[in-house]
Design an enzyme around this catalytic site. Structure first.
Site, short mmCIF file in Angstrom:
data_model
loop_
_atom_site.label_atom_id
_atom_site.label_comp_id
_atom_site.label_asym_id
_atom_site.label_seq_id
_atom_site.Cartn_x
_atom_site.Cartn_y
_atom_site.Cartn_z
CD GLU A 169 10.37 3.04 -2.64
OE1 GLU A 169 11.26 3.89 -2.83
OE2 GLU A 169 10.25 2.03 -3.37
CE LYS A 224 2.74 4.37 -2.73
NZ LYS A 224 3.33 3.06 -2.82
CB CYS A 280 0.08 1.77 2.19
SG CYS A 280 1.51 2.41 3.10
P1 NAD Z 1 6.78 4.28 9.67
O1 NAD Z 1 5.75 4.65 10.65
O2 NAD Z 1 7.38 2.91 9.71
O3 NAD Z 1 8.00 5.32 9.79
C1 NAD Z 1 7.86 6.69 9.87
C2 NAD Z 1 8.92 7.23 10.82
O4 NAD Z 1 8.90 8.67 10.77
C3 NAD Z 1 8.70 6.85 12.30
O5 NAD Z 1 9.82 6.15 12.79
C4 NAD Z 1 8.52 8.22 13.01
O6 NAD Z 1 9.08 8.26 14.29
C5 NAD Z 1 9.26 9.14 12.06
N1 NAD Z 1 8.89 10.55 12.20
C6 NAD Z 1 7.64 11.10 12.25
N2 NAD Z 1 7.72 12.45 12.36
C7 NAD Z 1 9.04 12.76 12.39
C8 NAD Z 1 9.75 13.99 12.49
N3 NAD Z 1 9.13 15.16 12.55
N4 NAD Z 1 11.10 13.95 12.51
C9 NAD Z 1 11.75 12.76 12.44
N5 NAD Z 1 11.14 11.57 12.33
C10 NAD Z 1 9.79 11.57 12.30
O7 NAD Z 1 6.15 4.56 8.24
P2 NAD Z 1 6.54 3.86 6.84
O8 NAD Z 1 5.85 2.55 6.73
O9 NAD Z 1 8.01 3.93 6.63
O10 NAD Z 1 5.80 4.83 5.82
C11 NAD Z 1 6.28 6.14 5.57
C12 NAD Z 1 5.56 6.70 4.37
O11 NAD Z 1 5.86 5.91 3.21
C13 NAD Z 1 4.03 6.72 4.49
O12 NAD Z 1 3.55 7.87 3.84
C14 NAD Z 1 3.62 5.48 3.71
O13 NAD Z 1 2.32 5.64 3.16
C15 NAD Z 1 4.65 5.43 2.61
N6 NAD Z 1 4.92 4.08 2.07
C16 NAD Z 1 5.03 3.01 2.91
C17 NAD Z 1 5.35 1.77 2.39
C18 NAD Z 1 5.51 0.54 3.27
O14 NAD Z 1 5.70 -0.54 2.74
N7 NAD Z 1 5.44 0.66 4.58
C19 NAD Z 1 5.58 1.62 1.01
C20 NAD Z 1 5.47 2.74 0.20
C21 NAD Z 1 5.14 3.98 0.74
C1 UGA Z 2 1.83 -2.48 -1.13
C2 UGA Z 2 2.18 -2.35 -2.61
O1 UGA Z 2 2.33 -3.66 -3.17
C3 UGA Z 2 3.47 -1.56 -2.79
O2 UGA Z 2 3.73 -1.36 -4.17
C4 UGA Z 2 3.32 -0.20 -2.09
O3 UGA Z 2 4.54 0.52 -2.20
C5 UGA Z 2 2.98 -0.41 -0.64
O4 UGA Z 2 1.77 -1.19 -0.54
C6 UGA Z 2 2.72 0.87 0.10
O5 UGA Z 2 2.46 1.89 -0.48
O6 UGA Z 2 2.78 0.73 1.32
P1 UGA Z 2 2.62 -4.04 0.86
O7 UGA Z 2 1.44 -3.48 1.56
O8 UGA Z 2 3.92 -4.06 1.55
O9 UGA Z 2 2.86 -3.25 -0.51
O10 UGA Z 2 2.33 -5.55 0.46
P2 UGA Z 2 1.51 -6.27 -0.74
O11 UGA Z 2 2.36 -7.35 -1.24
O12 UGA Z 2 0.98 -5.32 -1.71
O13 UGA Z 2 0.32 -6.93 0.07
C7 UGA Z 2 -0.71 -6.15 0.63
C8 UGA Z 2 -1.79 -7.06 1.18
O14 UGA Z 2 -2.47 -7.73 0.14
C9 UGA Z 2 -1.26 -8.18 2.09
O15 UGA Z 2 -2.11 -8.35 3.17
C10 UGA Z 2 -1.24 -9.39 1.19
O16 UGA Z 2 -1.33 -10.61 1.88
C11 UGA Z 2 -2.47 -9.13 0.35
N1 UGA Z 2 -2.43 -9.83 -0.96
C12 UGA Z 2 -1.49 -9.51 -1.87
C13 UGA Z 2 -3.39 -10.78 -1.25
O17 UGA Z 2 -4.28 -11.09 -0.43
N2 UGA Z 2 -3.37 -11.39 -2.47
C14 UGA Z 2 -2.44 -11.10 -3.41
O18 UGA Z 2 -2.48 -11.69 -4.52
C15 UGA Z 2 -1.47 -10.13 -3.10
#
Ligand code: NAD
Ligand code: UGA
Length: 477
Positions: A169, A224, A280
């Protein structure tokens, strides 16, 4: 024949699982989408009647939940039942950095992913496509496949067979719904073309064919990590240049504009700030560092580790310069902190620069008044590992306070009362509209404004009689 998907289960109702599945439900009304989580409290919040109580704040999310929840979108803790019913299962659980054991501090902790794989192996029936949505180290799909096929919990009578796909994602928090509705690309990695096309057809309900990329499974997993590493590297690059600007009289905004017009460099992700946060960037780069070391590529590991090291240095640099400008001591001084989330439009505070900077200032003895429109006081207590000192709200108590402390500011205007400085750490829109004439009258003089996001009017601040420091701006003193 390419199977049509009727029933999706997503394990993990977090920042990714919740919004992603909501958009799939909205765009694919004929598919039933069940989001399951072991965290019953989180599921209750996803089911709350009051849409202001959803567990995550994301613009546009509440509207979709209102449209789909109870129709083809369901949130529950019934992991077993929904795995059994599903023909496609997304694993969207957390993959934080390991805190102990081999690879501690760098490698991703895959224990939650492994638990999911074992649950799927145990309960799935018939043929199931298992999709890695979590961000994972390269080669994790092999581990998942191994568990699915060989787990001794697997029930013979279920006749279960599996395909494993990688579908990372790329959404960013705060713009997650737009990112999901109109993605730059959707990436699907896998071995079986039939499974790839089954997932491709789900996305085809709203994403153009040419935006759906197919790769081998390892390229997808690595792409990713690489995307996040490149994005984070840009931020460390511009922040490093910002420090040179401050030392030389240049202005990082002008430098960013000048280089951003080069189409090879591009103008996005060049805003100097207090350092990247979010759950992340750091985790994924450290994962890359771990993988590089594992494969004996020490120079590659050092290169990427530098991105994280610069970010950490940069955050402490900001705390240090605040102390310096306030005559070298902030013991007992009141400082207003504007913004605690790691970026605007989210209530997420994971790895927020505000955590490091606030901890540093409290350590130096300051009394912080922290405001954020979406982060609540319990979250801040958790992050700072320090209870709010609400008794300090009485003026007399302020005088006898010797150690650093913090208070939650419900009302933003109250947070400026008697403070020596205001520090802007998150770029919430409402902070860009503040009236500095009024704020200046409330502050102790000489009063400072530290704008780590370049969102407030330098002219207004200076005209109101306050001193200003702006990130990467060497043109003001
Ligand atoms: P999060 O911590 O918000 O959510 C994860 C959820 O999974 C929690 O609610 C937890 O209770 C649940 N969980 C854990 N083990 C479980 C199990 N065995 N059965 C059922 N539920 C279970 O995490 P997130 O931010 O959604 O991130 C999830 C993944 O996606 C990570 O690998 C992260 O790197 C990736 N990712 C996150 C973002 C972002 O913007 N947060 C963007 C892209 C990718
Ligand atoms: C980031 C990536 O942008 C997503 O594509 C990815 O899916 C995600 O991580 C993930 O894998 O979790 P996110 O962390 O939600 O998304 O937010 P960003 O907009 O990327 O910002 C990350 C950090 O960088 C923030 O603290 C933001 O304030 C900072 N940032 C961003 C800067 O300081 N300057 C910029 O120009 C942009």
């Amino acid at each position: 024949m390419i199977p049509s998907i009727n029933n999706i289960c997503c394990i993990g109702a977090g920042y990714v699982g919740g919004p992603t599945m909501s958009v799939i439900a909205e765009k694919c009304p004929e598919i039933t989408v069940n989001v399951v989580d072991i965290n019953a409290n989180r599921i209750d919040l996803w089911n709350s009647k009051d849409l202001n109580n959803l567990p995550i704040y994301e613009p546009g999310l509440a509207k979709i939940i209102k449209n789909c929840r109870g129709k083809n979108l369901h949130f529950s803790t019934n992991v077993e039942k929904e795995i059994k019913n599903a023909d496609m299962i997304f694993i969207s659980v957390n993959t934080p950095t390991k805190t102990k054991g081999i690879g501690a501090g760098k490698a991703s902790d895959l224990k939650w992913v492994e638990v999911c794989a074992r649950e799927v192996a145990k309960y799935a029936t018939g043929h199931t496509i298992v999709v890695e949505k979590s961000t994972l180290p390269v080669k994790t799909a092999e581990v998942i496949k191994n568990i699915l096929e060989n787990s001794n919990e697997k029930q013979e009578e279920n006749n279960s067979t599996f395909d494993v796909l990688s579908n990372p994602e790329f959404l960013a928090e705060g713009s997650a719904i737009n990112d999901l509705l109109d993605p730059d690309r959707v990436l699907i990695g896998g071995e079986s073309n039939i499974a790839i096309m089954a997932l491709h057809n789900v996305y085809r309900n709203w994403v153009a064919n040419e935006k759906i990329l197919h790769t081998n499974i390892w390229s997808s997993e690595l792409a990713k990590l690489t995307a996040n590493a490149f994005l984070a590297q840009r931020i460390s690059s511009i922040n490093s240049i910002g420090a040179i600007c401050e030392a030389t009289g240049a202005d990082v905004r002008e430098v960013a504009r000048a280089i951003g017009t080069d189409s090879r460099i591009g103008s996005k992700f060049l805003d100097s700030g207090p350092g990247f946060g979010g759950s992340c960037f750091k985790k994924d780069i450290l994962n890359l560092v771990y993988l590089s070391n594992y494969f004996g590529l020490r120079e590659v590991a050092n290169f990427w580790e530098g991105v994280v090291q610069l970010n950490s240095w940069h955050q402490h640099r900001i705390s240090e310069l605040i102390v310096k400008k306030l005559f070298g001591t902030i013991t007992g001084k009141k400082i207003s902190i504007l913004g605690f989330s790691f970026k605007a439009n989210t209530n997420d505070t994971r790895e927020s620069a505000a955590i490091t900077i606030c901890r540093d200032l409290i350590e130096e003895g300051a009394i912080l008044k922290i405001h954020d429109p979406k982060v609540n006081k319990y979250q801040i207590e958790d992050d700072l590992n320090l209870e709010e000192h609400s008794h300090l709200l009485s003026k007399d108590n302020f005088k006898i306070q010797r150690d650093g402390a913090w208070i939650f500011s419900e009302d933003i205007m109250d947070s400026f009362e008697e403070v020596d400085a205001v520090v802007v750490l998150t770029e919430w829109f409402e902070y860009s509209k503040l009236n500095w004439e009024i704020i200046s009258k409330k502050m102790r003089k000489p009063g400072w404004v530290f704008d780590a996001r370049s969102i407030i009017s330098a002219k207004d601040v200076i005209n109101s009689g306050l001193k200003l420091w702006r990130i990467g701006d060497g043109s003001i003193d």
